[in-house]
Structure formats: structure tokens, C-alpha cells
Design a protein around this motif. Structure first.
Motif, PDB file in Angstrom:
ATOM      1  N   HIS A  16      -1.484   6.333   1.271  1.00 45.13           N
ATOM      2  CA  HIS A  16      -0.886   5.519   0.289  1.00 45.13           C
ATOM      3  C   HIS A  16      -1.846   6.818  -1.110  1.00 45.13           C
ATOM      4  CE1 HIS A  16      -4.850   4.029  -2.113  1.00 45.13           C
ATOM      5  NE2 HIS A  16      -5.169   3.063  -1.026  1.00 45.13           N
ATOM      6  N   GLY A  17      -1.602   7.342  -2.118  1.00 45.74           N
ATOM      7  CA  GLY A  17      -2.008   7.577  -3.184  1.00 45.74           C
ATOM      8  C   GLY A  17      -2.293   6.953  -3.843  1.00 45.74           C
ATOM      9  N   LEU A  44       0.805  -1.148   0.147  1.00 46.21           N
ATOM     10  CA  LEU A  44      -0.427   0.080  -0.077  1.00 46.21           C
ATOM     11  C   LEU A  44       0.952   1.522   0.029  1.00 46.21           C
ATOM     12  CD1 LEU A  44      -3.336  -0.767   2.870  1.00 46.21           C
ATOM     13  CD2 LEU A  44      -3.410  -0.576  -0.052  1.00 46.21           C
ATOM     14  N   LYS A  45       2.002   1.629   0.624  1.00 47.22           N
ATOM     15  CA  LYS A  45       3.033   2.538   1.041  1.00 47.22           C
ATOM     16  C   LYS A  45       3.820   3.003  -0.398  1.00 47.22           C
ATOM     17  CE  LYS A  45       6.025   4.533   4.774  1.00 47.22           C
ATOM     18  NZ  LYS A  45       6.235   3.785   5.524  1.00 47.22           N
ATOM     19  N   ASN A  46       3.926   1.289  -1.370  1.00 49.44           N
ATOM     20  CA  ASN A  46       4.693   1.858  -2.743  1.00 49.44           C
ATOM     21  C   ASN A  46       3.719   1.552  -3.593  1.00 49.44           C
ATOM     22  OD1 ASN A  46       7.021   1.186  -0.910  1.00 49.44           O
ATOM     23  ND2 ASN A  46       7.116  -0.814  -0.648  1.00 49.44           N
ATOM     24  N   MET A  47       2.831   1.895  -2.939  1.00 53.23           N
ATOM     25  CA  MET A  47       1.439   1.449  -4.154  1.00 53.23           C
ATOM     26  C   MET A  47       1.502   0.920  -6.000  1.00 53.23           C
ATOM     27  SD  MET A  47       0.920   6.337  -4.359  1.00 53.23           S
ATOM     28  CE  MET A  47       2.322   6.344  -5.591  1.00 53.23           C
ATOM     29  N   LYS A  48       1.654  -0.218  -5.145  1.00 54.57           N
ATOM     30  CA  LYS A  48       1.882  -1.365  -5.766  1.00 54.57           C
ATOM     31  C   LYS A  48       0.681  -2.226  -6.088  1.00 54.57           C
ATOM     32  CE  LYS A  48       3.219  -5.874  -6.425  1.00 54.57           C
ATOM     33  NZ  LYS A  48       3.657  -7.656  -5.646  1.00 54.57           N
ATOM     34  N   GLU A 106       0.591  10.449  -4.840  1.00 54.20           N
ATOM     35  CA  GLU A 106       1.871  10.719  -4.140  1.00 54.20           C
ATOM     36  C   GLU A 106       1.745   9.810  -2.700  1.00 54.20           C
ATOM     37  OE1 GLU A 106       4.105   8.993  -5.695  1.00 54.20           O
ATOM     38  OE2 GLU A 106       3.260   9.834  -7.583  1.00 54.20           O
ATOM     39  N   THR A 107       2.469   8.759  -1.891  1.00 55.19           N
ATOM     40  CA  THR A 107       1.706   8.165  -0.948  1.00 55.19           C
ATOM     41  C   THR A 107       2.925   9.285   0.209  1.00 55.19           C
ATOM     42  OG1 THR A 107       2.281   6.264  -1.035  1.00 55.19           O
ATOM     43  CG2 THR A 107       2.793   6.835   1.294  1.00 55.19           C
ATOM     44  N   VAL A 108       1.328   9.842   1.106  1.00 51.68           N
ATOM     45  CA  VAL A 108       1.322  10.637   2.156  1.00 51.68           C
ATOM     46  C   VAL A 108       1.940   9.943   3.512  1.00 51.68           C
ATOM     47  CG1 VAL A 108       0.966  13.348   3.647  1.00 51.68           C
ATOM     48  CG2 VAL A 108      -0.015  12.846   0.764  1.00 51.68           C
ATOM     49  N   GLU A 109       3.289  11.271   4.091  1.00 48.57           N
ATOM     50  CA  GLU A 109       2.985  10.526   5.501  1.00 48.57           C
ATOM     51  C   GLU A 109       2.529  11.701   6.856  1.00 48.57           C
ATOM     52  OE1 GLU A 109       4.900   8.145   6.760  1.00 48.57           O
ATOM     53  OE2 GLU A 109       6.754   7.741   4.969  1.00 48.57           O
ATOM     54  N   VAL A 110       1.288  10.548   7.457  1.00 49.27           N
ATOM     55  CA  VAL A 110       0.762  12.266   7.682  1.00 49.27           C
ATOM     56  C   VAL A 110       0.572  11.016   9.292  1.00 49.27           C
ATOM     57  CG1 VAL A 110      -1.500  11.818   6.359  1.00 49.27           C
ATOM     58  CG2 VAL A 110      -0.903  13.259   8.193  1.00 49.27           C
ATOM     59  N   LYS A 111      -0.568  11.844  10.540  1.00 47.78           N
ATOM     60  CA  LYS A 111      -0.038  11.020  11.314  1.00 47.78           C
ATOM     61  C   LYS A 111      -1.990  10.992  11.312  1.00 47.78           C
ATOM     62  CE  LYS A 111      -0.237   7.939  14.394  1.00 47.78           C
ATOM     63  NZ  LYS A 111       0.025   6.573  14.211  1.00 47.78           N
ATOM     64  N   LYS A 147      -8.929   0.272  -4.052  1.00 51.97           N
ATOM     65  CA  LYS A 147      -8.923   0.006  -5.480  1.00 51.97           C
ATOM     66  C   LYS A 147      -8.917   0.003  -6.601  1.00 51.97           C
ATOM     67  CE  LYS A 147     -14.380  -1.711  -4.668  1.00 51.97           C
ATOM     68  NZ  LYS A 147     -14.019  -0.234  -3.513  1.00 51.97           N
ATOM     69  N   THR A 148      -7.992   1.624  -7.132  1.00 52.67           N
ATOM     70  CA  THR A 148      -6.991   1.387  -8.115  1.00 52.67           C
ATOM     71  C   THR A 148      -6.466   0.592  -8.195  1.00 52.67           C
ATOM     72  OG1 THR A 148      -5.939   3.705  -9.341  1.00 52.67           O
ATOM     73  CG2 THR A 148      -5.908   3.702  -6.277  1.00 52.67           C
TER      74      THR A 148
END
Length: 410
Positions: free
Chosen positions: A362-363, A26-30, A382-387, A334-335
């Protein structure tokens, strides 16, 4: 009110065969969407799907059971094993007398039904498997999970098309809140990458025909979206009353704070264009959670990538959240792995929990040309680092079924 904690997660889908792999991908948007390998697509309009590749059911059950279980049942067992191991409940026995199993499936064992139908057409009724009915009926996912793990509380499934597994999560929450059970094993499973469902969804123009670009085919919120991509897999969540979880010193991911359910009363397959039914479900979930819209940080959307569905959902978010809708992070998972129908919401809910625990969102890699109505919304490419602390999860199904769940991460 009894608080309902999440203590275990298990999933299998087109980008992962475990929750840890799921988190990383998910983090790497595979993207797990590719050309279909399970059958010959030469005569089909649609040739792509999000398949679970290299799945070996004998890693989760013996060969005899594997032969008697449809693929959707095999997925349910695999995901349930991981979820129960993650929860630590499998170390004891006493909880099993007061635990529910609600594992949804929108369609059930279609693969087995289709295979046996072809056998009968070719060789007559005598060759039809005596295991056809228990392999096919959609409630059997709950049944086999109960049997496999010896769980003796309420046991049933919820069937509401693509909203099925979020209904399962909502009903499991309800059972715990009202004291019927201490534990609920909830979620969904589906395996419909097969000639008939692919042809049927394609002929109703629900599926993307971007066969030359599988990884770019599922594009929620994009102007060029042309339908959803079929996926498969399972997601299983262990819910417990907070008291039960803390008494055994369980690891708690977070809490199901509220849920809302509604019906569009509009059309058998199309959503209400203004998203009024969906907005009602979101508002009811917020009311049940006793929080204001401004507390929501993230919306994991149903977001199938259909022309009508995505717009209706964003209108629903604006209706329910007001001006705050522009500040909420909005995503559609679902993307990455396609649409697993009755199993989709549970898989996506697990993804939501993992993202919030690890502090990222995830982006949307295929969001290249956002629809005009979405330009003022916060949909990261793009993936965003956020709490994030509070999230809303939406799921909608053919027939006008709407479910929303509010989740709070620790």
C-alpha cells in the motif's frame, strides 16, 4: 530450530472489522481517521482519531459479558474469534492444553478507569463498580481470550508501550521454538480514545493538531508531519510450530523467521536521534533469521508521523541495511488507521502479511513533501503491485523499547 508458522489472522481497526475488509482497504489506501465521536472535544486541542465506528460487541459475545468488558477487551475477543476461525483450530480441542495466550495492551482499560473515577468523584466510593479492576488491568486481554476459548497454556501480557504487541509476537515465537507450546495466540489490543489520554498526549505535543484535515493528519516521513493520530483496535495472530501446523494440514501464510529486541537507554519518550537502539534490534532480527540485509524486500515501519521518530527510524534502517536500504520498499501503515499504541504493531503485522500474500504494497497517500533525508529511499505514494518474500516489521515504545521481526511469506 523449530520453524514458527503463521496460520490465523484477525483484526478490528478504524478501516476494517475483518481481515478481508482490511486487505481491500489497505490496497485502496482507505483512511479511517476522522473527528472524534466518542466524547465532546470542544475543549480539547486535538479533535481527531482513528475510531472503530459502529462496533457492536454483542456480535462477538453476549450482552452480560459485553457490559463487564472494557472496550479493549471486547476488541480482543472480536479479533481472536476471527483469528481462530481463520486458523481452523477451533474445530478441535486437544491443542488447547499446549497453547499460549499473549495479548498485549500498553494501557489497558482506561475508559473504564476514567468513567469509574468520575462516578466516585460525584457520588462517593460506594458507587465504584466491583468489576473495575478486572475491566482495567492490561493483562486481562490475555485472560478473557483464554477463558473465552478454553486455552490452558502460558497466559500473560507484554507491556512495553507502543512496542507491546510486537514483543508478544516475539515471545510467542520464542515459546514455540523452545518447545514450551505448540500454538501461541499473540497480538495486542487498545482502546484509549478518551478525554484523558487525548489531553495527555496532546499536552506533550505528541499528537497531530490538524483538526481541519483529519484524513491528511497522519503523514509519516512528510516534512509537514506534526505528530501521531490516536487509533484503536486489535490484531491477533495464531502462531504454530511448523510440525503442528502441517500435521493438521493447516493453511500457512508464512513464517516468523527472526526477531530482535533492544533498549535505547536514552529518554523516557524521545527516540535516540541516530536510531542506534532501533538499528541494533533490526540487526539482531536479521541475525536470528540467518539472512543478509539484501534479502529484505519490504520494511513496515513504526512510522508514527512524529518529527523525531520517523527520522530516527530511517537512520536505523540505513545503519542496519546499508546501501540496500535505498532499494527496500518502505511504508508506514499508521497513515491509514492511526496509532493503536499497544495494539498497533500486531494490526500492522497482519497488514504486512496480507499485503505480501496478495502481492501488493500500500502507498502513502499523505506523503506530499518528503523529508530531505528520505529523498533517496523507496517510499511509494501509490499502491504498488509487487511480490515480496522477506520483510522487516519495526515497533518502538516510550521508554526506549525496540522490537523488530523478520517475516517470510510463502
Amino acid at each position: 530450530m523449530v520453524k514458527v508458522a503463521v496460520t490465523g489472522l484477525g483484526t478490528i481497526n478504524s478501516i476494517a472489522k475483518s481481515k478481508e475488509e482490511f486487505k481491500e482497504n489497505l490496497k485502496n489506501m482507505k483512511i479511517g481517521i476522522d473527528h472524534i465521536s466518542q466524547f465532546d472535544t470542544a475543549e480539547h486541542k486535538v479533535k481527531i482519531a482513528g475510531e472503530v465506528k459502529d462496533f457492536d460487541p454483542t456480535q462477538y459475545m453476549d450482552k452480560k459479558l459485553a457490559r463487564r468488558y472494557d472496550r479493549f477487551l471486547q476488541f480482543a475477543i472480536a479479533a481472536s474469534k476471527e483469528a481462530l476461525e481463520d486458523s481452523g483450530l477451533n474445530l478441535t480441542e486437544e491443542w488447547k492444553e499446549n497453547a499460549a495466550v499473549i495479548v498485549a495492551s500498553g494501557i489497558g482499560g482506561f475508559k473504564t478507569l476514567y468513567k469509574e473515577f468520575l462516578k466516585m468523584e460525584k457520588k462517593g466510593p460506594k458507587v465504584v463498580s466491583p468489576f473495575l479492576i478486572p475491566m482495567m488491568i492490561s493483562d486481562m486481554a490475555s485472560g478473557v481470550v483464554s477463558i473465552e476459548f478454553g486455552i490452558k497454556g502460558p497466559n500473560f501480557n507484554t507491556v512495553s508501550a507502543c512496542a507491546s504487541s510486537l514483543h508478544a509476537i516475539a515471545i510467542g515465537t520464542m515459546l514455540i521454538r523452545h518447545g514450551y507450546v505448540d500454538v501461541a495466540i499473540v497480538g495486542g489490543t487498545e482502546a484509549t480514545i478518551d478525554p484523558m489520554p487525548i489531553a495527555a498526549f496532546a499536552n506533550m505535543k505528541a499528537l497531530s493538531t490538524r483538526n481541519d484535515d483529519p484524513k491528511g493528519a497522519s503523514r509519516p516521513f512528510d516534512k509537514d508531519r506534526d505528530g501521531f493520530v490516536m487509533g484503536e483496535g486489535a490484531g491477533i495472530i495464531v502462531l504454530e510450530s511448523e510440525e503442528h501446523a502441517k500435521k493438521r494440514d493447516a493453511n500457512i501464510y508464512g513464517y516468523v523467521e527472526g526477531f530482535g529486541m533492544s533498549g535505547d537507554a536514552y529518554h523516557i519518550s524521545a527516540p535516540d536521534e541516530q536510531g542506534l537502539g532501533a538499528a541494533k534490534a533490526i540487526k539482531l532480527a536479521l541475525k536470528d533469521a540467518n539472512i543478509e540485509p539484501e534479502r529484505i524486500d519490504l520494511a513496515n515501519c513504526h512510522a508514527t508521523s512524529t518529527p523525531a521518530g520517523d527520522i530516527a527510524e530511517t537512520r536505523a534502517l540505513r545503519n542496519a541495511l546499508g546501501e540496500h536500504a535505498k532499494k527496500v520498499y518502505i511504508q508506514g501503515s499508521k497513515t491509514l488507521f492511526g496509532h493503536a499504541l499497544g495494539g498497533a504493531a500486531a494490526i500492522e503485522f497482519i497488514g504486512l502479511i496480507l499485503q505480501m500474500k496478495e502481492g501488493f504494497i500500500h502507498g502513502m497517500p499523505n506523503l506530499q513533501n518528503p523529508n530531505d533525508e528520505l529523498l533517496d529511499l523507496n517510499i511509494p505514494k501509490e499502491t504498488v503491485e509487487v511480490k515480496t518474500q522477506y520483510a522487516i516489521k519495526n515497533s518502538f515504545g516510550f521508554g526506549g523499547h525496540n522490537v523488530s521481526v523478520v517475516y517470510k511469506s510463502l
